[in-house]
Design a protein around this motif. Structure first.
Motif, PDB file in Angstrom:
ATOM      1  N   ALA A 248      -7.096 -26.283 -32.432  1.00  0.00           N
ATOM      2  CA  ALA A 248      -7.401 -25.048 -32.816  1.00  0.00           C
ATOM      3  C   ALA A 248      -6.479 -23.986 -32.468  1.00  0.00           C
ATOM      4  O   ALA A 248      -6.233 -23.072 -33.376  1.00  0.00           O
ATOM      5  CB  ALA A 248      -8.642 -24.701 -32.277  1.00  0.00           C
ATOM      6  N   THR A 249      -6.019 -24.256 -31.482  1.00  0.00           N
ATOM      7  CA  THR A 249      -4.764 -23.354 -30.852  1.00  0.00           C
ATOM      8  C   THR A 249      -3.424 -23.432 -31.426  1.00  0.00           C
ATOM      9  O   THR A 249      -2.664 -22.223 -31.486  1.00  0.00           O
ATOM     10  CB  THR A 249      -4.880 -23.091 -29.203  1.00  0.00           C
ATOM     11  N   GLY A 250      -3.076 -24.881 -31.774  1.00  0.00           N
ATOM     12  CA  GLY A 250      -1.708 -25.122 -31.921  1.00  0.00           C
ATOM     13  C   GLY A 250      -1.116 -25.490 -30.553  1.00  0.00           C
ATOM     14  O   GLY A 250      -1.461 -25.187 -29.687  1.00  0.00           O
ATOM     15  N   GLU A 274       1.987 -28.456 -37.708  1.00  0.00           N
ATOM     16  CA  GLU A 274       2.186 -26.965 -38.071  1.00  0.00           C
ATOM     17  C   GLU A 274       3.319 -26.647 -38.801  1.00  0.00           C
ATOM     18  O   GLU A 274       3.075 -25.404 -39.702  1.00  0.00           O
ATOM     19  CB  GLU A 274       2.318 -26.321 -36.694  1.00  0.00           C
ATOM     20  N   LYS A 275       4.298 -27.269 -39.039  1.00  0.00           N
ATOM     21  CA  LYS A 275       5.280 -26.940 -39.950  1.00  0.00           C
ATOM     22  C   LYS A 275       4.809 -27.058 -41.612  1.00  0.00           C
ATOM     23  O   LYS A 275       4.921 -26.318 -42.380  1.00  0.00           O
ATOM     24  CB  LYS A 275       6.497 -28.005 -39.914  1.00  0.00           C
ATOM     25  N   PHE A 276       3.823 -28.153 -41.716  1.00  0.00           N
ATOM     26  CA  PHE A 276       3.309 -28.468 -43.007  1.00  0.00           C
ATOM     27  C   PHE A 276       2.411 -27.169 -43.234  1.00  0.00           C
ATOM     28  O   PHE A 276       1.809 -26.741 -44.494  1.00  0.00           O
ATOM     29  CB  PHE A 276       2.942 -29.661 -43.134  1.00  0.00           C
ATOM     30  N   CYS A 277       1.582 -26.688 -42.260  1.00  0.00           N
ATOM     31  CA  CYS A 277       0.668 -26.017 -42.317  1.00  0.00           C
ATOM     32  C   CYS A 277       1.064 -24.578 -42.795  1.00  0.00           C
ATOM     33  O   CYS A 277       0.666 -23.795 -43.738  1.00  0.00           O
ATOM     34  CB  CYS A 277      -0.142 -25.762 -40.993  1.00  0.00           C
ATOM     35  N   GLY A 281       0.477 -22.675 -46.163  1.00  0.00           N
ATOM     36  CA  GLY A 281      -0.600 -21.506 -45.679  1.00  0.00           C
ATOM     37  C   GLY A 281      -1.829 -21.902 -45.489  1.00  0.00           C
ATOM     38  O   GLY A 281      -2.887 -21.346 -45.726  1.00  0.00           O
ATOM     39  N   VAL A 282      -1.886 -22.968 -44.787  1.00  0.00           N
ATOM     40  CA  VAL A 282      -3.179 -23.751 -44.271  1.00  0.00           C
ATOM     41  C   VAL A 282      -3.412 -23.258 -42.763  1.00  0.00           C
ATOM     42  O   VAL A 282      -2.396 -23.880 -42.020  1.00  0.00           O
ATOM     43  CB  VAL A 282      -3.283 -25.010 -44.659  1.00  0.00           C
ATOM     44  N   PRO A 283      -4.343 -22.957 -42.157  1.00  0.00           N
ATOM     45  CA  PRO A 283      -4.720 -22.766 -40.897  1.00  0.00           C
ATOM     46  C   PRO A 283      -5.092 -24.215 -40.108  1.00  0.00           C
ATOM     47  O   PRO A 283      -5.475 -25.153 -41.080  1.00  0.00           O
ATOM     48  CB  PRO A 283      -5.906 -22.170 -40.757  1.00  0.00           C
ATOM     49  N   LEU A 284      -4.285 -24.543 -39.046  1.00  0.00           N
ATOM     50  CA  LEU A 284      -4.254 -25.874 -38.460  1.00  0.00           C
ATOM     51  C   LEU A 284      -5.817 -26.079 -38.181  1.00  0.00           C
ATOM     52  O   LEU A 284      -6.157 -27.487 -38.484  1.00  0.00           O
ATOM     53  CB  LEU A 284      -3.432 -25.616 -36.905  1.00  0.00           C
ATOM     54  N   ALA A 285      -6.557 -25.102 -37.776  1.00  0.00           N
ATOM     55  CA  ALA A 285      -7.967 -25.588 -37.312  1.00  0.00           C
ATOM     56  C   ALA A 285      -8.611 -25.920 -38.564  1.00  0.00           C
ATOM     57  O   ALA A 285      -9.538 -26.917 -38.743  1.00  0.00           O
ATOM     58  CB  ALA A 285      -8.519 -24.458 -36.880  1.00  0.00           C
ATOM     59  N   GLN A 310     -17.030 -17.016 -33.593  1.00  0.00           N
ATOM     60  CA  GLN A 310     -16.585 -18.608 -33.588  1.00  0.00           C
ATOM     61  C   GLN A 310     -17.171 -19.391 -34.454  1.00  0.00           C
ATOM     62  O   GLN A 310     -16.909 -20.118 -35.297  1.00  0.00           O
ATOM     63  CB  GLN A 310     -16.278 -19.139 -32.135  1.00  0.00           C
ATOM     64  N   LEU A 311     -18.484 -19.178 -34.474  1.00  0.00           N
ATOM     65  CA  LEU A 311     -19.594 -19.862 -35.404  1.00  0.00           C
ATOM     66  C   LEU A 311     -19.053 -19.625 -36.828  1.00  0.00           C
ATOM     67  O   LEU A 311     -18.807 -20.405 -37.808  1.00  0.00           O
ATOM     68  CB  LEU A 311     -20.981 -19.369 -35.210  1.00  0.00           C
ATOM     69  N   ARG A 312     -18.939 -18.286 -37.158  1.00  0.00           N
ATOM     70  CA  ARG A 312     -18.523 -17.848 -38.627  1.00  0.00           C
ATOM     71  C   ARG A 312     -16.965 -18.129 -38.820  1.00  0.00           C
ATOM     72  O   ARG A 312     -16.789 -18.780 -39.979  1.00  0.00           O
ATOM     73  CB  ARG A 312     -18.715 -16.327 -38.707  1.00  0.00           C
ATOM     74  N   GLN A 313     -16.239 -18.430 -37.873  1.00  0.00           N
ATOM     75  CA  GLN A 313     -14.596 -18.745 -38.317  1.00  0.00           C
ATOM     76  C   GLN A 313     -14.759 -20.282 -38.548  1.00  0.00           C
ATOM     77  O   GLN A 313     -14.069 -20.649 -39.289  1.00  0.00           O
ATOM     78  CB  GLN A 313     -14.100 -18.511 -36.787  1.00  0.00           C
ATOM     79  N   ASN A 314     -15.615 -21.055 -37.716  1.00  0.00           N
ATOM     80  CA  ASN A 314     -15.611 -22.259 -38.001  1.00  0.00           C
ATOM     81  C   ASN A 314     -16.181 -22.544 -39.402  1.00  0.00           C
ATOM     82  O   ASN A 314     -15.549 -23.440 -40.127  1.00  0.00           O
ATOM     83  CB  ASN A 314     -16.666 -23.141 -37.185  1.00  0.00           C
ATOM     84  N   ALA A 315     -17.086 -21.753 -39.859  1.00  0.00           N
ATOM     85  CA  ALA A 315     -17.721 -22.024 -41.231  1.00  0.00           C
ATOM     86  C   ALA A 315     -16.482 -21.794 -42.362  1.00  0.00           C
ATOM     87  O   ALA A 315     -16.371 -22.286 -43.494  1.00  0.00           O
ATOM     88  CB  ALA A 315     -18.757 -21.041 -41.411  1.00  0.00           C
ATOM     89  N   ALA A 316     -15.744 -20.573 -41.988  1.00  0.00           N
ATOM     90  CA  ALA A 316     -14.665 -20.291 -42.850  1.00  0.00           C
ATOM     91  C   ALA A 316     -13.560 -21.125 -42.975  1.00  0.00           C
ATOM     92  O   ALA A 316     -12.977 -21.528 -44.078  1.00  0.00           O
ATOM     93  CB  ALA A 316     -14.109 -19.034 -42.385  1.00  0.00           C
ATOM     94  N   TRP A 317     -13.453 -21.915 -41.761  1.00  0.00           N
ATOM     95  CA  TRP A 317     -12.433 -23.004 -41.788  1.00  0.00           C
ATOM     96  C   TRP A 317     -12.748 -23.993 -42.404  1.00  0.00           C
ATOM     97  O   TRP A 317     -11.800 -24.927 -43.531  1.00  0.00           O
ATOM     98  CB  TRP A 317     -11.851 -23.562 -40.303  1.00  0.00           C
TER      99      TRP A 317
END
Length: 344
Positions: A248-250, A274-277, A281-285, A310-317
């Protein structure tokens, strides 16, 4: 497989398929793991309400989490909900006993009630533990009960003896409770895939909760546990899809892997991902969550969150668009095993 019936007359295998099926509404495959006690402003009830409004209908807890405080808060937050509208799981293997504060180690937990937690996987102890959990959570039944932490991470050299104790006591107790309709499905919840394989070979389980061992960084279960689960129609529930932090943090200073500071070989592999992320344009998480969910054996993800943001962020990921080329590049670079499926 036995065809034990619950008090509504359903075979437990039917319940497993219905309760842990792959739901078209992707968010319903994410359970809210109530792992840490709430902050002093009562954040957990608000978080459960937020999760409910987002469509989450599965909630996981354990007596260990906050020494009973998590079970208490989750149960009370769900108290007015229709019991048939959600799936509730907790765990066995620790007995909570009243003890003065300061007389026992609370570990990472804060604001814990005065209950000492002691391991006990014996038959009678597990029956008492389930009764205690039912009362703490104001419930008359559970959907899933897991035998918790019978792994080397928790018990070290004593693991074989603890596992044998669970085979003689905890698992037969849960089978009895499944037959009686107190619980609809039973399983094991541990940090090691080989322990899950051994359990599946010895016990008629409905589901397996595996923490941190099937991720973008660790994919070995794709060669043994996951195919076995598909063969036996056992539902896999994944926790720890961020490997306790680094996915999540990288690869940042202080990043955690398996609850410890991440070693350099892990950080190096994360940097490669992370290089491919960055290229796509893909978040690692987002990649971490969606990869874990892609295997057909995986019916549910447990995504812990400290607060509603954080709950909403998980859903977005979970919903973040990821191009097929991203997964192709990871596989070509040797970062995804050939046997591991990726999102379509």
């Amino acid at each position: 497989m036995t065809e034990a019936r619950n008090r509504e007359g359903e075979r437990h295998s039917d319940v497993r398929a219905r309760r842990l099926r792959r739901d078209p509404a992707r968010l319903r495959r994410c359970a809210d793991r109530q792992h840490l006690p709430a902050d002093r402003r009562g954040g957990r009830p608000a978080q459960i309400a937020e999760a409910w409004d987002m469509g989450v209908r599965s909630f996981d807890t354990a007596p260990m989490y906050g020494h009973g405080l998590s079970e208490h808060r989750v149960g009370h937050a769900l108290l007015t909900r229709d019991r048939g509208d959600y799936v509730l799981s907790t765990k066995v293997g620790r007995t909570l006993t009243p003890a003065p504060r300061g007389s026992f180690d609370t570990g990472i937990w804060v604001d814990t009630p005065p209950f000492r937690a002691d391991f006990d996987y014996s038959y009678d102890a597990v029956l008492r533990q389930v009764e205690d959990s039912l009362q703490r959570m104001c419930q008359d039944r559970f959907d899933i009960l897991y035998v918790h932490d019978v792994d080397r991470y928790t018990h070290g050299d004593a693991q074989p003896a603890r596992f044998a104790e669970a085979l003689e006591g905890a698992f037969p107790a849960l089978i009895r409770l499944r037959d009686e309709g107190v619980v609809r499905a039973i399983g094991i919840g541990v940090n090691e895939a080989d322990v899950c394989v051994t359990a599946l070979e010895r016990v008629d389980l409905d589901c397996v909760l595996l923490a941190g061992r099937y991720t973008l960084l660790e994919q070995d279960p794709v060669t043994d546990l996951l195919p076995l689960a598909v063969e036996r129609d056992v539902a896999i529930v994944l926790g720890g899809v961020f490997n306790s932090g680094v996915l999540a943090t990288g690869a940042v200073p202080g990043a955690k892997f398996n609850y410890q500071p991440a070693p350099e070989d892990v950080l190096s592999r994360v940097r490669d991902i992370e290089k491919f992320c960055a290229r796509h344009g893909v978040p690692l998480a987002a990649a971490s969550i969606q990869f874990a969910a892609a295997h057909p054996a995986v019916r549910e993800l447990l995504l812990g969150a400290r607060n509603c943001d954080q709950l909403r962020q998980n859903a977005a990921w979970l919903e973040h668009p990821i191009p097929a080329e991203f997964w192709q590049d990871l596989r070509a670079a040797g970062l995804i095993l050939e046997e591991a499926p990726t999102p379509s």
